[in-house]
Design a protein around this motif. Structure first.
Motif, PDB file in Angstrom:
ATOM      1  N   VAL A   1       0.882  -1.238  -0.087  1.00 41.46           N
ATOM      2  CA  VAL A   1       0.053  -0.081  -0.054  1.00 41.46           C
ATOM      3  C   VAL A   1       0.877   1.268   0.095  1.00 41.46           C
ATOM      4  O   VAL A   1       0.623   2.185  -0.739  1.00 41.46           O
ATOM      5  CB  VAL A   1      -1.003   0.067   1.121  1.00 41.46           C
ATOM      6  N   ARG A   2       2.090   1.253   0.827  1.00 37.26           N
ATOM      7  CA  ARG A   2       2.761   2.319   0.947  1.00 37.26           C
ATOM      8  C   ARG A   2       3.567   2.694  -0.514  1.00 37.26           C
ATOM      9  O   ARG A   2       3.552   3.742  -1.077  1.00 37.26           O
ATOM     10  CB  ARG A   2       3.845   2.287   1.629  1.00 37.26           C
ATOM     11  N   TYR A   3       3.966   1.582  -1.225  1.00 34.61           N
ATOM     12  CA  TYR A   3       4.194   1.787  -2.596  1.00 34.61           C
ATOM     13  C   TYR A   3       3.282   2.320  -3.742  1.00 34.61           C
ATOM     14  O   TYR A   3       3.464   3.193  -4.480  1.00 34.61           O
ATOM     15  CB  TYR A   3       5.125   0.484  -3.118  1.00 34.61           C
ATOM     16  N   GLU A   4       2.218   1.848  -3.463  1.00 35.63           N
ATOM     17  CA  GLU A   4       1.283   2.183  -4.218  1.00 35.63           C
ATOM     18  C   GLU A   4       0.665   3.857  -3.911  1.00 35.63           C
ATOM     19  O   GLU A   4       0.578   4.599  -4.865  1.00 35.63           O
ATOM     20  CB  GLU A   4      -0.167   1.525  -4.231  1.00 35.63           C
ATOM     21  N   ALA A   5       0.993   4.071  -2.774  1.00 40.43           N
ATOM     22  CA  ALA A   5       0.629   5.491  -2.399  1.00 40.43           C
ATOM     23  C   ALA A   5       1.817   6.514  -3.054  1.00 40.43           C
ATOM     24  O   ALA A   5       1.324   7.558  -3.615  1.00 40.43           O
ATOM     25  CB  ALA A   5       0.668   5.732  -0.872  1.00 40.43           C
ATOM     26  N   ARG A   6       2.862   5.889  -3.041  1.00 44.41           N
ATOM     27  CA  ARG A   6       4.006   6.692  -3.653  1.00 44.41           C
ATOM     28  C   ARG A   6       3.737   6.928  -5.074  1.00 44.41           C
ATOM     29  O   ARG A   6       3.923   7.912  -5.567  1.00 44.41           O
ATOM     30  CB  ARG A   6       5.482   5.966  -3.287  1.00 44.41           C
ATOM     31  N   GLN A   7       3.165   5.768  -5.690  1.00 47.30           N
ATOM     32  CA  GLN A   7       2.976   5.982  -7.159  1.00 47.30           C
ATOM     33  C   GLN A   7       1.873   7.020  -7.249  1.00 47.30           C
ATOM     34  O   GLN A   7       1.975   7.735  -8.498  1.00 47.30           O
ATOM     35  CB  GLN A   7       2.490   4.656  -7.833  1.00 47.30           C
ATOM     36  N   ASN A   8       0.847   6.969  -6.487  1.00 48.47           N
ATOM     37  CA  ASN A   8      -0.129   7.932  -6.711  1.00 48.47           C
ATOM     38  C   ASN A   8       0.374   9.249  -6.784  1.00 48.47           C
ATOM     39  O   ASN A   8      -0.121  10.151  -7.480  1.00 48.47           O
ATOM     40  CB  ASN A   8      -1.485   7.555  -5.638  1.00 48.47           C
ATOM     41  N   VAL A   9       1.082   9.598  -5.790  1.00 46.53           N
ATOM     42  CA  VAL A   9       1.580  11.043  -5.580  1.00 46.53           C
ATOM     43  C   VAL A   9       2.473  11.338  -6.692  1.00 46.53           C
ATOM     44  O   VAL A   9       2.431  12.391  -7.171  1.00 46.53           O
ATOM     45  CB  VAL A   9       2.341  11.145  -4.278  1.00 46.53           C
ATOM     46  N   LEU A  10       3.232  10.372  -7.253  1.00 40.99           N
ATOM     47  CA  LEU A  10       4.114  10.486  -8.427  1.00 40.99           C
ATOM     48  C   LEU A  10       3.277  11.018  -9.670  1.00 40.99           C
ATOM     49  O   LEU A  10       3.463  11.607 -10.495  1.00 40.99           O
ATOM     50  CB  LEU A  10       4.903   9.487  -8.688  1.00 40.99           C
ATOM     51  N   GLU A  11       2.091  10.141  -9.859  1.00 43.46           N
ATOM     52  CA  GLU A  11       1.349  10.297 -10.899  1.00 43.46           C
ATOM     53  C   GLU A  11       0.572  12.012 -10.728  1.00 43.46           C
ATOM     54  O   GLU A  11       0.591  12.519 -11.683  1.00 43.46           O
ATOM     55  CB  GLU A  11      -0.149   9.289 -11.002  1.00 43.46           C
ATOM     56  N   ILE A  12       0.243  12.219  -9.441  1.00 39.46           N
ATOM     57  CA  ILE A  12      -0.337  13.830  -9.425  1.00 39.46           C
ATOM     58  C   ILE A  12       0.976  14.718  -9.598  1.00 39.46           C
ATOM     59  O   ILE A  12       0.354  15.795 -10.451  1.00 39.46           O
ATOM     60  CB  ILE A  12      -0.614  13.983  -7.888  1.00 39.46           C
ATOM     61  N   PHE A  13       2.225  14.318  -9.327  1.00 38.57           N
ATOM     62  CA  PHE A  13       3.233  15.132  -9.592  1.00 38.57           C
ATOM     63  C   PHE A  13       3.362  15.258 -11.519  1.00 38.57           C
ATOM     64  O   PHE A  13       3.671  16.455 -11.948  1.00 38.57           O
ATOM     65  CB  PHE A  13       4.515  14.798  -9.001  1.00 38.57           C
ATOM     66  N   ALA A  14       3.341  14.109 -11.972  1.00 38.39           N
ATOM     67  CA  ALA A  14       3.337  14.288 -13.369  1.00 38.39           C
ATOM     68  C   ALA A  14       2.267  14.984 -14.067  1.00 38.39           C
ATOM     69  O   ALA A  14       2.544  15.341 -15.060  1.00 38.39           O
ATOM     70  CB  ALA A  14       3.424  12.576 -13.851  1.00 38.39           C
ATOM     71  N   ARG A  15       0.840  14.715 -13.423  1.00 41.66           N
ATOM     72  CA  ARG A  15       0.037  15.526 -14.281  1.00 41.66           C
ATOM     73  C   ARG A  15       0.349  17.111 -13.801  1.00 41.66           C
ATOM     74  O   ARG A  15      -0.072  17.976 -14.712  1.00 41.66           O
ATOM     75  CB  ARG A  15      -1.513  15.043 -13.509  1.00 41.66           C
TER      76      ARG A  15
END
Length: 224
Positions: free
Chosen positions: A166-180
């Motif tokens: 879940v922590r890795y997935e949360a990091r991915q989600n935040v990374l996607e926000i950064f990319a958007r």
């Protein structure tokens, strides 16, 4: 070669000797001495660019002073548990309570450093800084993002516990926000110099744009 010049004399790289090591982790040895430990058996199965981004994540944590020198907490935990065992045998309730309190406080500090929300926020900040380091070393934004995102996918798939996944997935989600945000910045055509510099970045063709919006829990870990 992947270390910034300022860190070449205070960071060493070593093979992890733990029984079940993390893929990559950093320990603070002294005030200005750090060691990046790598599980070389698993490391070799990653793509070179994925390894670069995960390495720069650790470098960014060092630069951001996010490496906790928690040796004292381990000492307190050991002392507290040892004293609790002695006082249990002596049937001293008052001293036993004090020993358990010391051990509990030390254990809570260790848990917060490894699993708390503050630690996750530092990890997501280091992900963004790692992309910045990758660009300094010659990557463009899209390839840096894609390789870090895919490396986190690998780590999530290999995670032995659901909480870690879940922590890795949360990091991915935040990374996607950064990319958007990066894409939105690149699409703007404002006349001021800051926006022109922003718009000069290459737009990012992301799979993230077709994914559902990140959860509210992930959103609060990120600030532009």
């Amino acid at each position: 070669m992947l270390l910034p010049d300022a860190l070449k004399y205070c960071v060493t790289i070593a093979q992890s000797l733990e029984v079940k090591p993390a893929l990559i982790q950093t320990q603070q040895l002294k005030k200005r001495r750090f060691e990046i430990q790598i599980d070389l058996l698993r490391w070799q199965f990653l793509e070179p660019a994925q390894r670069d981004l995960l390495f720069w994540h650790e470098v960014a944590r060092i630069q951001g002073r996010a490496i906790a020198h928690n040796q004292n907490d381990w000492v307190m935990l050991g002392v507290g548990l040892g004293a609790a065992l002695i006082n249990t045998a002596m049937q001293n309730v008052l001293l036993l309570s004090g020993s358990l309190l010391i051990a509990g406080l030390a254990g809570y500090q260790l848990y917060q450093r490894n699993h708390g929300e503050r630690n996750l926020k530092k990890a997501t900040a280091a992900d963004q800084a790692a992309i910045g380091l990758a660009i300094q070393f010659g990557y463009d934004f899209p390839s840096a993002y894609e390789n870090l995102h895919s490396a986190l996918t690998t780590l999530a798939n290999q995670a032995p516990h659901n909480a870690q996944r879940v922590r890795y997935e949360a990091r991915q989600n935040v990374l996607e926000i950064f990319a958007r945000h990066h894409n939105g910045c690149a699409d703007t055509g404002s006349a001021n110099a800051g926006d022109r510099a922003c718009a000069s970045r290459p737009p990012l063709p992301l799979h993230a744009q077709s994914r559902p919006k990140a959860s509210a829990a992930s959103e609060r870990y990120f600030s532009f």
